[in-house]
Design a protein around this motif. Structure first.
Motif, mmCIF file in Angstrom:
data_model
loop_
_atom_site.group_PDB
_atom_site.id
_atom_site.type_symbol
_atom_site.label_atom_id
_atom_site.label_comp_id
_atom_site.label_asym_id
_atom_site.label_seq_id
_atom_site.Cartn_x
_atom_site.Cartn_y
_atom_site.Cartn_z
ATOM 1 N N VAL A 193 0.907 -1.250 0.008
ATOM 2 C CA VAL A 193 0.011 -0.071 -0.071
ATOM 3 C C VAL A 193 0.711 1.037 -0.233
ATOM 4 O O VAL A 193 0.964 1.887 -0.739
ATOM 5 C CB VAL A 193 -0.736 -0.157 1.235
ATOM 6 C CG1 VAL A 193 -1.612 1.173 1.210
ATOM 7 C CG2 VAL A 193 -1.816 -1.190 0.996
ATOM 8 N N GLY A 194 1.848 1.167 0.820
ATOM 9 C CA GLY A 194 3.010 2.317 0.935
ATOM 10 C C GLY A 194 3.715 2.600 -0.352
ATOM 11 O O GLY A 194 3.661 3.620 -0.862
ATOM 12 N N PHE A 195 3.972 1.363 -1.142
ATOM 13 C CA PHE A 195 4.548 1.685 -2.531
ATOM 14 C C PHE A 195 3.509 2.194 -3.445
ATOM 15 O O PHE A 195 4.144 2.957 -4.111
ATOM 16 C CB PHE A 195 5.125 0.099 -2.615
ATOM 17 C CG PHE A 195 5.706 0.013 -4.181
ATOM 18 C CD1 PHE A 195 6.341 1.097 -4.631
ATOM 19 C CD2 PHE A 195 5.696 -1.156 -4.881
ATOM 20 C CE1 PHE A 195 6.901 1.074 -5.772
ATOM 21 C CE2 PHE A 195 6.168 -1.318 -5.870
ATOM 22 C CZ PHE A 195 6.791 -0.240 -6.723
ATOM 23 N N LEU A 196 2.371 1.773 -3.580
ATOM 24 C CA LEU A 196 1.476 2.188 -4.475
ATOM 25 C C LEU A 196 1.141 3.697 -4.327
ATOM 26 O O LEU A 196 1.327 4.474 -5.121
ATOM 27 C CB LEU A 196 0.081 1.451 -4.345
ATOM 28 C CG LEU A 196 -0.921 1.824 -5.318
ATOM 29 C CD1 LEU A 196 -0.387 1.463 -6.660
ATOM 30 C CD2 LEU A 196 -2.101 1.148 -5.215
ATOM 31 N N ILE A 197 0.998 4.185 -2.986
ATOM 32 C CA ILE A 197 0.765 5.680 -2.861
ATOM 33 C C ILE A 197 2.036 6.420 -2.986
ATOM 34 O O ILE A 197 1.875 7.321 -3.786
ATOM 35 C CB ILE A 197 0.427 5.952 -1.110
ATOM 36 C CG1 ILE A 197 -0.935 5.031 -0.813
ATOM 37 C CG2 ILE A 197 0.366 7.210 -0.687
ATOM 38 C CD1 ILE A 197 -0.943 5.173 0.776
ATOM 39 N N GLY A 198 3.184 5.916 -2.794
ATOM 40 C CA GLY A 198 4.264 6.832 -3.134
ATOM 41 C C GLY A 198 4.668 6.717 -4.643
ATOM 42 O O GLY A 198 4.939 7.654 -5.282
ATOM 43 N N MET A 199 4.203 5.582 -5.329
ATOM 44 C CA MET A 199 4.526 5.591 -6.795
ATOM 45 C C MET A 199 3.469 6.586 -7.469
ATOM 46 O O MET A 199 3.719 7.584 -8.448
ATOM 47 C CB MET A 199 4.050 4.127 -7.265
ATOM 48 C CG MET A 199 3.980 4.063 -8.691
ATOM 49 S SD MET A 199 4.009 2.128 -8.737
ATOM 50 C CE MET A 199 2.274 2.172 -9.179
ATOM 51 N N ILE A 200 2.221 6.833 -6.827
ATOM 52 C CA ILE A 200 1.347 7.647 -7.254
ATOM 53 C C ILE A 200 1.642 9.003 -7.225
ATOM 54 O O ILE A 200 1.347 9.796 -7.878
ATOM 55 C CB ILE A 200 -0.041 7.294 -6.807
ATOM 56 C CG1 ILE A 200 -0.678 5.930 -7.335
ATOM 57 C CG2 ILE A 200 -1.233 8.455 -7.273
ATOM 58 C CD1 ILE A 200 -1.812 5.378 -6.834
#
Lengths: 659, 189, 103
Positions: A193-200
């Motif tokens: 989830v953190g990865f996805l948020i950071g990516m976005i």
């Protein structure tokens, strides 16, 4: 022939194997053909990786080198509509030294593990399924490795998670395996989830997913304030989940429920390597933020230490290895966290670790093979004195143990100790503390590895079972990996500056950041680093030898009031499972009671109100429906008439004035 | 294509112009139009007002034929033929059969119109008057008769309207089956 | 001189007569007949517009009545089938007596 143009086939070949096995399942069932298909395609992928690697190596050493090579296809292209960021998604591969060497390692180790699996999975009813999952796993890891943008990396990342779920829960009829699979999936998802948020957020700020494009941007100017350290740390969240760093490491020991080759694959080449690789791949985000680097380094070193203490007290051979993996991954994160100076050694440790960790797991599988009728064939209480019975396994296992503990001339000596030394050389805050903890952890590593080794192979105990050596198809990969555990480190002489012809090869090849950040390279042999590394190795070895090989089962010492609480803490895995259980139950209970209240009152109330309102209105106005068709027609006619009058009288013009 | 066009041209040159001129002459005198209009309107009134449903059906036939005449007045002979064949020949006859099949339980004392008849009369013919009044401002203007009409219609049906044409054929088939299944004797109803 | 006005007026009157029939006739078959009158009124409009106005799609006005006739034929067939079915079940063809679905 320019092999580099076919680099996209590297992930596609294992995928082809997966599809072939899945759709040819009916024909392969009960035969070894599926394993041959898997191994054939994987070997082809490995050969291709070799060619690509050599090509990159040549390019790197010529002056015409012009940066990483990319091939991409446009996937979705939406043009900018006023105020909305244009969306341009690509599918593409990126070939630079990092991805090329990683692909080489992944395909090589996974091929050996697959060969070993022929022997290990012999007679299992899910033989074909197993090989199809393994192929998919390799494909996912290669996609993640070779991808040139965040989005495809994320796709590979999630595929890796899915495959780990499938493979950890491979023996899904066992409740513990099913639970472990779910735990692995959920815990790693938490980090994702953190990865996805950071990516976005990164996409929102930079407008591209492409690694190369982002790394060429002026990031400190684009990412202001907390984003500068926030984005790397959000991406690091994903790596924490996948690479089993504190506090999300709890899934990895439970993942031992899968078949042993799966453990080897997860621990050596694919799943946990993905997290470290991700940080390395997006390192351009980390180097600009000292805060992020510090967090990475501290989480790494603390994970390494904590896992090593837990490994000291485990009696399950695979769990010892699992904690040693966590510990080694902590070292890698430490290496990445101390800055560009340690970057190259972290990657080097990742590569060499793949060899000896795969070897350790495969060796453990080979050891446990005769004990498969036991309730837990990996329990070291059953072992002891296996040296004579399985000489090949013994010698290969010894090589791996020497490699991981950092015996001079073995792989770990050149990679792990180099990471520790780079922590000493780095100039980041509290580096002395980092270095000290890392060095102490190296001592623990040596101790617990030799404890396991002595308990398994030495001692006077006579095993109850008919112990026999494993078949050749299992021994051969062990031997190949043992050779690489020895010579794998020799490519990393640079840290100790032993002036061999290729002494700075890996540094020049792997490290764009060394030149970028002008890391000073001294030219004297680092006697202190070498000496300390050798010293902690020997200290750990003798500790284990005295305590375990000499038969001193210090049961009485465990009753000591100083040692006992620590022992208890380590056996209970630092109470991390309980911690997460508490967190989940507290938050879970709170959230679910709120959700329950909202659901019963708000949603159910709304839904029921709508239902009852509809019913009530229906009761009131049902008399309008007379069943008299011409009355309906008449009403329609009147409505049309009103519309006509409205239009003819120019009413729409009159209404338009209001809007 | 060229061949047919040429043939059509010849035909027009020899005969078409004679008839067209003759009818256009009639039209300029308005005799044809007004007589057809009177025929159609009176037949239509008979359809909606006559108490005897069978007579109404016969007058419907008259109205259809009158509309066929209107098509002739607009020089679309093909459509006139279709109107005469399909409407008068098929639909009107079908309706007459329907009437004859359903008259057994006819009750003479039943009213033929429902309770809306006065208000519907006012609203329908009111709007008719309103429409006719609003059309009055239209100038007679010039006419644009289509050259090679039948050829053009055929091309349009096979090219521009090929898909609607196919859909209509499917619709007819479905209607045929639906009518059959609806009107069939069912034992258990 | 006969212009578009005359055709439109004829069509409008015919349409309104059909409308009156649809709204008031009790006999279902008479309702169908009135609907046919309305179809015819629309067709007259199509052809008249095509004849009096020049446009790119001038041929459409000549072709559409064909489609309308086909739809009308289908409608008549299905409508009559429904009325026959109604007649068979209720011994009547009056639409105001088929009100079983009233609320």
């Amino acid at each position: 022939m320019d092999w580099i143009k076919f680099a996209y086939l590297i992930p596609l070949l294992p995928l082809a194997a997966f599809l072939l096995i899945v759709f040819g399942f009916r024909f392969f069932k009960g035969s070894r053909i599926s394993s041959y298909v898997s191994i054939l395609f994987n070997t082809a992928s490995f050969v291709l990786s070799c060619f690509v690697f050599l090509k990159i190596l040549n390019l790197e050493h010529t002056d015409s080198y012009s940066g990483p090579i990319q091939f991409s296809l446009s996937w979705i292209h939406l043009h900018s509509v006023s105020g909305i960021i244009p969306l341009h998604l690509q599918i593409g591969i990126l070939l630079d030294p990092l991805s090329a060497i990683m692909a080489l390692m992944v395909t090589f180790v996974s091929t050996l593990i697959m060969i070993y699996s022929i022997g290990y999975m012999e007679g299992d009813p899910g033989f074909s399924t197993f090989f199809s999952y393994m192929s998919l796993f390799v494909m996912a890891m290669l996609t993640l490795t070779l991808s040139n943008n965040f989005l495809l990396t994320f796709a590979g990342w999630e595929l890796v998670g899915l495959c780990s779920y499938l493979l950890i829960g491979f023996w899904y009829k066992k409740p513990s395996a099913a639970k472990a699979a779910i735990k692995a999936f959920v815990v790693t998802r938490t980090g994702d989830v953190g990865f996805l948020i950071g990516m976005i957020i990164l996409y929102w700020k930079t407008g591209t997913f492409n690694f190369i494009q982002i790394s060429h941007l002026n990031l400190p100017a684009l990412l202001s304030g907390w984003l500068l350290w926030g984005i790397p740390l959000l991406i690091f969240c994903g790596a924490v989940g996948k690479s089993a760093q504190f506090p999300l490491h709890v899934w990895l020991p439970d993942a031992m429920e899968g078949p042993t080759p799966v453990s080897a694959l997860i621990h050596a080449a694919t799943m946990v390597a993905a997290g470290v690789y991700l940080v390395a791949r997006t390192y351009f985000l980390f180097v600009i933020s000292p805060t992020a680097l510090l967090v990475v380094a501290w989480i790494g070193v603390f994970t390494a230490f904590m896992a090593a203490t837990m490994a000291l007290v485990q009696w399950d051979i695979k769990r010892v290895l699992a904690y040693s993996t966590i510990s080694q991954l902590g070292y890698m994160m430490l290496g990445l966290g101390v800055g560009p100076i340690g970057f190259v050694f972290a990657i080097f440790l990742l590569l060499t670790h793949a060899f000896f960790k795969a070897l350790l797991f495969l060796g453990a599988g080979s050891v446990s093979h005769p004990f498969h009728e036991e309730e837990n064939p990996f329990d070291m209480h059953h072992y002891g004195g296996l040296k004579k019975k399985m000489p090949h396994t013994y010698w290969t296992f010894l090589f791996a143990t020497l490699a991981i503990t950092g015996c001079p001339l073995f792989a770990g000596f050149f990679s792990k100790d180099a990471v520790i030394d780079s922590a000493f050389q780095s100039r980041i805050l509290t580096h002395n503390l980092l270095w000290g903890l890392a060095l102490f952890t190296a001592f623990l590593t040596s101790a617990y590895m030799f404890r396991m080794f002595f308990l398994t192979f030495h001692g006077t105990k006579e095993p109850e079972h008919q112990v026999h050596e494993s078949p050749w198809v299992m021994i051969l990969p062990l031997m190949i990996l043992a050779v690489f555990s020895l010579i794998g480190g020799w490519f990393g002489f640079s840290w100790y500056r032993l002036h061999l012809p290729w002494h700075d090869w890996i540094e020049r090849f792997m490290n764009p950041y060394v030149q970028l950040y002008h890391i000073p390279v001294s030219h004297t042999i680092d006697w202190m680093g070498m000496g300390l590394g050798t010293f902690v190795f020997l200290a750990g070895f003798f500790t284990a030898w005295v305590l375990y090989s000499k038969g001193l089962r210090f049961a009485s010492a465990l009753e000591n009031p100083i040692i006992k609480p620590f022992h208890q803490l380590f056996v209970q895995k630092w109470y991390m499972d309980e911690f997460w259980g508490l967190i989940l139950s507290l938050f879970g209970f709170g959230l679910s009671s709120i959700a329950s209240w909202i659901d019963t009152n708000l949603f159910d109330g709304t839904v029921r109100g709508i239902g009852m309102g509809t019913g009530g209105i229906g009761l009131k106005i049902r008399s309008i429906q007379t069943g008299f068709v011409q009355q309906y027609a008449f009403i329609i006619y009147l409505a049309v008439l009103i519309l006509i009058i409205f239009v003819v009288s120019g009413g729409y013009l009159w209404t338009a004035r209001f809007f | 294509m060229r061949f047919y066009a040429a043939a059509d041209e010849d035909h027009k040159a020899q005969k078409g112009n004679i008839y067209e001129n003759r009818i256009r002459l009639l039209m300029s005198n308005s005799v044809l139009f007004y007589s057809l209009a009177v025929l159609i309107i009176s037949c239509a009134f008979a359809v909606v007002f006559l108490r005897n449903i069978f007579h109404a059906g016969l007058f419907l036939l008259g109205a259809f034929l009158g509309v066929a005449g209107i098509y002739i007045a607009l020089f679309n002979y093909f459509l006139a033929a279709v109107q005469a064949l399909v409407y008068s020949g098929a639909i009107a006859v079908l309706i007459l059969f329907g009437i004859m099949l359903t008259q057994r339980h006819y009750r003479k004392e039943d009213p033929s119109h429902n309770a809306f008849k006065w208000i519907a009369f006012v609203l329908s013919f009111g709007i008719a008057g309103f429409l006719v009044d609003s059309f009055r401002s239209l100038k007679p203007g010039s006419i644009f008769p289509v050259k090679h009409l039948l050829y053009q219609m055929g091309m349009a049906l096979m090219q521009t309207y090929a898909i609607p044409f196919e859909v209509i054929s499917a619709l007819l088939l479905v209607a045929l089956l639906g009518a059959f299944s609806l009107a069939r004797e069912k034992e258990d109803l | 001189m006969i212009g578009i006005f005359h055709y439109l007026a004829l069509s409008a009157v015919l349409f309104c007569i059909g409308l009156y029939g649809v709204l008031t006739r009790r006999n279902g078959i008479a309702v169908l007949m009135s609907i046919e009158l309305m179809f015819n009124a629309a067709n007259i409009n199509f052809v008249a517009f095509s004849y009096y106005f020049k446009g790119i799609h001038f041929i459409s006005g000549e072709v559409f009545p064909l489609f309308v006739i086909a739809v009308a034929a289908s409608e008549a067939a299905v409508g009559l089938a429904i009325i026959l079915s109604l007649y068979r079940n209720k011994k009547t063809v009056n639409v105001d007596e088929a009100n079983q679905l009233r609320g």
